[in-house]
Design a protein around this motif. Structure first.
Motif, mmCIF file in Angstrom:
data_model
loop_
_atom_site.group_PDB
_atom_site.id
_atom_site.type_symbol
_atom_site.label_atom_id
_atom_site.label_comp_id
_atom_site.label_asym_id
_atom_site.label_seq_id
_atom_site.Cartn_x
_atom_site.Cartn_y
_atom_site.Cartn_z
ATOM 1 N N THR A 1 -1.138 76.074 66.091
ATOM 2 C CA THR A 1 -1.617 77.440 65.795
ATOM 3 C C THR A 1 -3.120 77.600 65.985
ATOM 4 N N LYS A 2 -3.800 76.538 66.422
ATOM 5 C CA LYS A 2 -5.245 76.625 66.659
ATOM 6 C C LYS A 2 -5.614 75.653 67.765
ATOM 7 N N ILE A 3 -6.815 75.777 68.274
ATOM 8 C CA ILE A 3 -7.290 74.861 69.319
ATOM 9 C C ILE A 3 -7.365 73.471 68.731
ATOM 10 N N HIS A 4 -6.892 72.511 69.485
ATOM 11 C CA HIS A 4 -6.816 71.123 69.017
ATOM 12 C C HIS A 4 -7.351 70.198 70.105
#
Length: 78
Positions: free
Chosen positions: A73-76
């Motif tokens: 759900t987010k930049i990783h």
């Protein structure tokens, strides 16, 4: 030093892979600014990636690989 940025094609239910779109646009912008950069559009295939590295000529490269993980759900960064 040459910068190589990779993105991938379709993956699972994702037809237009954002990693490909982002990588291509980044490289186009860098080239416009005069940097030595190259975009690689890979199929999602370990064999294709391995073959590329086996055939890569010696030189000074910085490679940035962008990918997609549908469950995040987010930049990783890995």
């Amino acid at each position: 030093m040459k910068l190589i940025v990779t993105g991938f094609g379709p993956f699972g239910s994702v037809i237009d892979n954002p990693s490909r779109i982002i990588a291509k646009e980044v490289v186009e912008d860098l080239v416009r600014q005069g940097y030595d950069a190259e975009f690689l559009d890979w199929r999602v295939s370990i064999n294709d990636v391995n073959q590329y590295y086996e055939n890569l000529q010696k030189g000074d490269y910085f490679m940035l690989h962008l990918g997609l993980y549908q469950g995040i759900t987010k930049i990783h960064m890995e």
